[in-house]
Scaffold this active site. Sequence first.
Site, PDB file in Angstrom:
ATOM      1  N   ASP A  52       1.023  -1.189   0.070  1.00 20.36           N
ATOM      2  CA  ASP A  52       0.308  -0.156  -0.421  1.00 20.36           C
ATOM      3  C   ASP A  52       1.010   1.617  -0.141  1.00 20.36           C
ATOM      4  O   ASP A  52       1.769   1.565  -0.433  1.00 20.36           O
ATOM      5  CB  ASP A  52      -0.987  -0.024   0.898  1.00 20.36           C
ATOM      6  CG  ASP A  52      -1.900   0.621   1.724  1.00 20.36           C
ATOM      7  OD1 ASP A  52      -1.680   1.646   0.485  1.00 20.36           O
ATOM      8  OD2 ASP A  52      -1.846   1.151   2.023  1.00 20.36           O
ATOM      9  N   VAL A  97      -9.418  -3.457   0.586  1.00 18.24           N
ATOM     10  CA  VAL A  97      -9.836  -5.029   0.302  1.00 18.24           C
ATOM     11  C   VAL A  97     -10.149  -5.812   1.209  1.00 18.24           C
ATOM     12  O   VAL A  97      -8.919  -5.814   2.670  1.00 18.24           O
ATOM     13  CB  VAL A  97      -9.337  -5.435  -0.587  1.00 18.24           C
ATOM     14  CG1 VAL A  97      -9.673  -4.983  -2.343  1.00 18.24           C
ATOM     15  CG2 VAL A  97      -8.039  -5.255  -0.508  1.00 18.24           C
TER      16      VAL A  97
HETATM   17  P1  IMP Z   1       1.601  -0.472   3.724  1.00 13.09           P
HETATM   18  O1  IMP Z   1       2.979  -0.522   4.694  1.00 13.09           O
HETATM   19  O2  IMP Z   1       0.968   0.778   4.051  1.00 13.09           O
HETATM   20  O3  IMP Z   1       2.058  -1.269   2.252  1.00 13.09           O
HETATM   21  O4  IMP Z   1       0.459  -1.713   3.902  1.00 13.09           O
HETATM   22  C1  IMP Z   1       0.975  -3.236   4.305  1.00 13.09           C
HETATM   23  C2  IMP Z   1      -0.102  -3.995   5.002  1.00 13.09           C
HETATM   24  O5  IMP Z   1      -1.499  -2.761   5.842  1.00 13.09           O
HETATM   25  C3  IMP Z   1      -0.253  -5.322   4.088  1.00 13.09           C
HETATM   26  O6  IMP Z   1       0.461  -5.760   4.311  1.00 13.09           O
HETATM   27  C4  IMP Z   1      -1.885  -5.392   4.749  1.00 13.09           C
HETATM   28  O7  IMP Z   1      -1.934  -5.963   6.418  1.00 13.09           O
HETATM   29  C5  IMP Z   1      -2.201  -3.692   5.955  1.00 13.09           C
HETATM   30  N1  IMP Z   1      -3.387  -3.223   4.623  1.00 13.09           N
HETATM   31  C6  IMP Z   1      -2.561  -2.557   3.151  1.00 13.09           C
HETATM   32  N2  IMP Z   1      -4.002  -2.502   2.551  1.00 13.09           N
HETATM   33  C7  IMP Z   1      -5.146  -3.222   2.949  1.00 13.09           C
HETATM   34  C8  IMP Z   1      -6.060  -3.281   2.463  1.00 13.09           C
HETATM   35  O8  IMP Z   1      -6.486  -2.932   1.550  1.00 13.09           O
HETATM   36  N3  IMP Z   1      -6.830  -4.782   2.697  1.00 13.09           N
HETATM   37  C9  IMP Z   1      -6.317  -4.963   4.754  1.00 13.09           C
HETATM   38  N4  IMP Z   1      -5.017  -4.971   4.937  1.00 13.09           N
HETATM   39  C10 IMP Z   1      -4.524  -3.663   4.168  1.00 13.09           C
END
Ligand code: IMP
Length: 175
Positions: free
Chosen positions: A102, A152
């Site tokens: 994300d 999601v």
């Molecule tokens: P980042 O550090 O923002 O890249 O987020 C990564 C983590 O956020 C993932 O491993 C997920 O646990 C959580 N995450 C991000 N987007 C979603 C989503 O749309 N649904 C569920 N979990 C999410």
Amino acid sequence: MARPGRILISEPELKARIGELGADLARDYGRGPSSPIVVGVLQGAFLFMADLVRATQIDLTTDFIGVVSYAGAQSSGHVRIVSDLSMSIEGRDVLVVEDIVDTGLTLTYLKRTLEARHPRSLRVCVLVDKVERRKVDVGLDYVGFTIPNVFVVGYGFDYEGLYRNLPYVAALEGE
Ligand code: IMP
């Protein structure tokens, strides 16, 4: 009450794409000098990991690492290892299997942590890429699907601990 709504990635779509990823892994790791360690990132990647390793016909070792990075649907930017690997990865080929990228903060932290343990190689396979939400540039070697900025649930993805067990990926609706 937020609930799973529209299906974004169906069961047959998951199966077909994971089959392709499995073939990619066989091509890239099949002739390596040693078998890779495939590291699933808990909890979100547990279903993807199980299907991916069954879709590739190579010798491999599995391990898991548990990280916490989120509270509800908001990124805190704070990442913590809550359950570490059970084995050394020094000198080994490591493939990290992650559910979603994300902002990229979680994976950036994880890659830095694992690189510090001196693997021979470190690659990343991610099921879902929310590319438009990226805050930090993080290299991805294998990507299953690119989706728009939608929260999601299902197929490992949760909202406040729920819905991981759905066999497809759906948009969270009614939040
Ligand atoms: P980042 O550090 O923002 O890249 O987020 C990564 C983590 O956020 C993932 O491993 C997920 O646990 C959580 N995450 C991000 N987007 C979603 C989503 O749309 N649904 C569920 N979990 C999410």
